[in-house]
Design a protein around this motif. Structure first.
Motif, PDB file in Angstrom:
ATOM      1  N   LYS A  39       0.794  -1.064   0.086  1.00 61.39           N
ATOM      2  CA  LYS A  39      -0.101  -0.037   0.077  1.00 61.39           C
ATOM      3  C   LYS A  39       1.028   1.261   0.033  1.00 61.39           C
ATOM      4  CE  LYS A  39      -3.995  -1.936   2.256  1.00 61.39           C
ATOM      5  NZ  LYS A  39      -4.803  -1.957   3.528  1.00 61.39           N
ATOM      6  N   GLU A  40       1.985   1.001   0.543  1.00 59.06           N
ATOM      7  CA  GLU A  40       3.005   2.396   0.577  1.00 59.06           C
ATOM      8  C   GLU A  40       3.784   2.595  -0.734  1.00 59.06           C
ATOM      9  OE1 GLU A  40       6.166   3.069   4.249  1.00 59.06           O
ATOM     10  OE2 GLU A  40       6.581   1.425   2.834  1.00 59.06           O
ATOM     11  N   GLY A  41       3.537   1.499  -1.459  1.00 58.81           N
ATOM     12  CA  GLY A  41       4.182   1.444  -3.090  1.00 58.81           C
ATOM     13  C   GLY A  41       4.928   0.420  -3.343  1.00 58.81           C
ATOM     14  N   GLY A  42       5.442  -0.249  -2.521  1.00 60.23           N
ATOM     15  CA  GLY A  42       6.213  -1.418  -2.847  1.00 60.23           C
ATOM     16  C   GLY A  42       7.484  -1.257  -3.178  1.00 60.23           C
ATOM     17  N   LYS A  43       8.106  -0.248  -2.587  1.00 58.55           N
ATOM     18  CA  LYS A  43       9.596   0.146  -2.798  1.00 58.55           C
ATOM     19  C   LYS A  43      10.511   0.043  -1.623  1.00 58.55           C
ATOM     20  CE  LYS A  43       8.613   1.325  -7.378  1.00 58.55           C
ATOM     21  NZ  LYS A  43       9.259   0.495  -8.322  1.00 58.55           N
ATOM     22  N   LEU A  44      11.679  -0.099  -1.615  1.00 56.38           N
ATOM     23  CA  LEU A  44      12.546  -0.243  -0.610  1.00 56.38           C
ATOM     24  C   LEU A  44      13.978   0.295  -1.131  1.00 56.38           C
ATOM     25  CD1 LEU A  44      12.976  -0.394   2.610  1.00 56.38           C
ATOM     26  CD2 LEU A  44      13.433  -2.851   1.873  1.00 56.38           C
ATOM     27  N   VAL A  45      14.613   1.135  -0.336  1.00 56.46           N
ATOM     28  CA  VAL A  45      16.145   1.428  -0.737  1.00 56.46           C
ATOM     29  C   VAL A  45      17.068   1.003   0.566  1.00 56.46           C
ATOM     30  CG1 VAL A  45      17.688   3.020  -1.339  1.00 56.46           C
ATOM     31  CG2 VAL A  45      15.252   2.998  -2.326  1.00 56.46           C
ATOM     32  N   VAL A  46      17.966   0.153   0.232  1.00 56.35           N
ATOM     33  CA  VAL A  46      18.932  -0.182   1.438  1.00 56.35           C
ATOM     34  C   VAL A  46      20.501   0.159   0.895  1.00 56.35           C
ATOM     35  CG1 VAL A  46      19.897  -2.202   2.455  1.00 56.35           C
ATOM     36  CG2 VAL A  46      17.233  -2.160   2.073  1.00 56.35           C
ATOM     37  N   TYR A  47      21.007   0.796   1.739  1.00 57.69           N
ATOM     38  CA  TYR A  47      22.301   1.049   1.644  1.00 57.69           C
ATOM     39  C   TYR A  47      23.135  -0.088   2.408  1.00 57.69           C
ATOM     40  CZ  TYR A  47      21.813   5.588  -0.411  1.00 57.69           C
ATOM     41  OH  TYR A  47      21.661   6.474  -1.428  1.00 57.69           O
ATOM     42  N   ALA A  48      23.857  -1.129   1.647  1.00 61.08           N
ATOM     43  CA  ALA A  48      24.330  -2.064   2.286  1.00 61.08           C
ATOM     44  C   ALA A  48      25.940  -2.062   2.283  1.00 61.08           C
ATOM     45  CB  ALA A  48      23.739  -3.470   1.739  1.00 61.08           C
ATOM     46  N   GLY A  49      26.744  -2.351   3.195  1.00 60.51           N
ATOM     47  CA  GLY A  49      28.076  -2.306   3.265  1.00 60.51           C
ATOM     48  C   GLY A  49      28.406  -3.793   2.424  1.00 60.51           C
ATOM     49  N   GLY A  50      29.476  -3.556   1.598  1.00 60.00           N
ATOM     50  CA  GLY A  50      30.017  -4.775   0.860  1.00 60.00           C
ATOM     51  C   GLY A  50      31.076  -4.380  -0.045  1.00 60.00           C
ATOM     52  N   ASP A  51      31.504  -4.981  -0.861  1.00 62.19           N
ATOM     53  CA  ASP A  51      32.676  -4.716  -1.863  1.00 62.19           C
ATOM     54  C   ASP A  51      32.258  -4.792  -3.404  1.00 62.19           C
ATOM     55  OD1 ASP A  51      34.766  -5.332   0.540  1.00 62.19           O
ATOM     56  OD2 ASP A  51      33.322  -7.166   0.658  1.00 62.19           O
ATOM     57  N   THR A  52      31.303  -5.296  -3.608  1.00 71.02           N
ATOM     58  CA  THR A  52      30.989  -5.621  -5.110  1.00 71.02           C
ATOM     59  C   THR A  52      29.499  -5.171  -5.481  1.00 71.02           C
ATOM     60  OG1 THR A  52      30.587  -7.755  -5.271  1.00 71.02           O
ATOM     61  CG2 THR A  52      32.874  -6.866  -5.779  1.00 71.02           C
ATOM     62  N   PRO A  53      29.012  -4.432  -6.511  1.00 72.70           N
ATOM     63  CA  PRO A  53      27.750  -4.184  -6.777  1.00 72.70           C
ATOM     64  C   PRO A  53      26.686  -5.329  -6.755  1.00 72.70           C
ATOM     65  CG  PRO A  53      29.252  -3.011  -8.411  1.00 72.70           C
ATOM     66  CD  PRO A  53      30.056  -4.163  -7.629  1.00 72.70           C
ATOM     67  N   GLU A  54      27.089  -6.506  -7.109  1.00 74.96           N
ATOM     68  CA  GLU A  54      26.184  -7.718  -6.981  1.00 74.96           C
ATOM     69  C   GLU A  54      26.106  -8.416  -5.663  1.00 74.96           C
ATOM     70  OE1 GLU A  54      30.156  -9.120  -8.114  1.00 74.96           O
ATOM     71  OE2 GLU A  54      28.971  -7.250  -8.882  1.00 74.96           O
ATOM     72  N   GLN A  55      26.907  -7.983  -4.933  1.00 75.32           N
ATOM     73  CA  GLN A  55      27.026  -8.818  -3.536  1.00 75.32           C
ATOM     74  C   GLN A  55      25.610  -9.283  -2.779  1.00 75.32           C
ATOM     75  OE1 GLN A  55      29.827  -7.370  -0.706  1.00 75.32           O
ATOM     76  NE2 GLN A  55      31.282  -9.017  -1.295  1.00 75.32           N
ATOM     77  N   GLN A  56      24.729  -8.125  -2.825  1.00 73.62           N
ATOM     78  CA  GLN A  56      23.333  -8.365  -2.116  1.00 73.62           C
ATOM     79  C   GLN A  56      22.258  -8.924  -3.465  1.00 73.62           C
ATOM     80  OE1 GLN A  56      22.297  -7.685   1.071  1.00 73.62           O
ATOM     81  NE2 GLN A  56      24.649  -7.849   1.459  1.00 73.62           N
ATOM     82  N   ASN A  57      22.745  -9.524  -4.576  1.00 71.17           N
ATOM     83  CA  ASN A  57      21.689  -9.918  -5.239  1.00 71.17           C
ATOM     84  C   ASN A  57      21.010 -11.222  -4.734  1.00 71.17           C
ATOM     85  OD1 ASN A  57      22.469  -8.266  -7.058  1.00 71.17           O
ATOM     86  ND2 ASN A  57      23.506  -9.285  -8.661  1.00 71.17           N
TER      87      ASN A  57
END
Length: 365
Positions: A39-57
């Motif tokens: 209902k809020e829009g179905g979106k979420l932005v997370v800033y995650a610590g890590g080393d490469t762009p795909e690490q949280q895929n």
């Protein structure tokens, strides 16, 4: 003037604490949180610590599969860059991130005192190990990460895989060791510190004679050991569950120390998607996620670690409290970083995470 500044700081911290103490444990279930997030829009932005762009895929895929219609945008960068980015966004009233999920443990008590976090006690709060959460709900540890030995037995051939710090001084390993720059990553820096505290600076002097290859980020050592280019490292993590298809195997020392911590996460008070953020934290702490999505230790006391391992807080040589103390004494960290630099030199190379800018909203690909 100084007294008024101290009084203001004290009142700010007291106000933040009083606001947090009013927070009760989440009473909604995941399905109710999911519907609120949609209902809020179905979106979420997370800033995650890590080393490469795909690490949280993997986390992104599991979350979006579990909650159809939700979009999780996770920006991965070094934690020491993300925290500066978050401070900038807060100061300029331009907050993009909903959730911050970082290795920089020292930031979270500071952000709590500054009143910039949205206190929240997710589903599963009571089951989380006591030292992995703020009593007022300002932040919580969502998974345990650890840096220790990773070795490719096939690439090593007849050489015994190193397990203790002294094993890396074996002349047969000369030119075969890869390490993250310790002066570029605080968790790796601490690994070096606890080793030097135990074995003295002569250990590092001898290690340098082994001609270790230094890189930025902790993903590169894992990748290079898996490929066999460099057979061993101690500056990365690895899966605790045995994988027959993996060439590299993660092991803990029996006598020496290693470094482990619960990656902390918090919702920013100015988050544009607070309901999605609450869903995300509650899902990360869900028993199924802790057991089947993350590949190292759970933070919950009612979820068993993989077979053959104890709960992370049962390992005295994991240095959980010592690492937390280390991270909070920034002056001491910088002094030790400078000393390490005398041996390994200045950090070389571009960031393995890429350059995301001031207000990233999409992950680099």
């Amino acid at each position: 003037m100084k007294k008024s500044l101290l009084l203001s700081a004290g009142l700010l911290a007291l106000t933040a604490a009083m606001q947090a103490q009013a927070v009760e444990n989440e009473t909604r279930d995941l399905e109710q949180l999911y519907q609120a997030a949609l209902k809020e829009g179905g979106k979420l932005v997370v800033y995650a610590g890590g080393d490469t762009p795909e690490q949280q895929n993997g986390i992104k895929a599991a979350f979006e599969k579990r909650f159809p219609g939700m979009t999780l945008d996770t920006m991965v960068d070094y934690s020491k860059v993300h925290d500066a980015r978050v401070d900038y966004q807060i100061a300029n009233k331009a907050v993009v991130a909903d959730v911050v999920q970082l290795q920089t443990l020292q930031d979270f008590p500071r952000w709590k005192a500054e009143g910039v976090l949205l206190p929240y006690k997710p589903i599963g709060w009571e089951a989380v190990y006591k030292d992995f959460k703020d009593n007022d709900g300002a932040w919580i540890g969502v998974f345990v990460d650890a840096f220790s030995n990773l070795a490719n037995a096939k690439a090593l051939g007849d050489i015994k895989p190193p397990r203790e710090a002294a094993d890396y001084l074996n002349p047969a390993l000369k030119g075969k060791i890869i390490s993250t720059y310790p002066n570029d990553d605080d968790a790796v820096l601490f690994w070096y510190k606890q080793t030097i505290d135990r074995h003295g600076w002569q250990w590092l002097a001898q290690l340098m004679k082994q001609e270790p290859h230094f890189v930025r980020g902790t993903q590169a050592p894992a990748d290079e050991v898996e490929s066999g280019k460099y057979p061993v490292t101690f500056s990365t993590d690895g899966a605790l569950k045995a994988d027959a298809n993996a060439a590299a195997q993660f092991t803990l020392p029996e006598k020496d120390g290693f470094v482990a911590w619960a990656q902390r996460a918090a919702i920013l008070k100015e988050a544009k998607h607070p309901e999605a953020a609450k869903l995300y934290l509650s899902w990360l702490l869900d028993k199924d996620t802790q057991q089947n999505v993350w590949y190292m230790w759970p933070v919950r006391t009612d979820v068993q670690p993989p077979q053959g391992y104890k709960a992370i807080w049962e390992y005295p040589n994991a240095n959980l409290q010592t690492f937390d103390q280390f991270m909070n004494d920034r002056a001491a960290v910088e002094r030790f970083r400078a000393q390490i630099g005398l041996f390994v030199g200045d950090v070389q190379g571009e960031s393995s995470a890429g350059v995301l800018g001031l207000q990233p909203v999409k992950a680099l690909r």
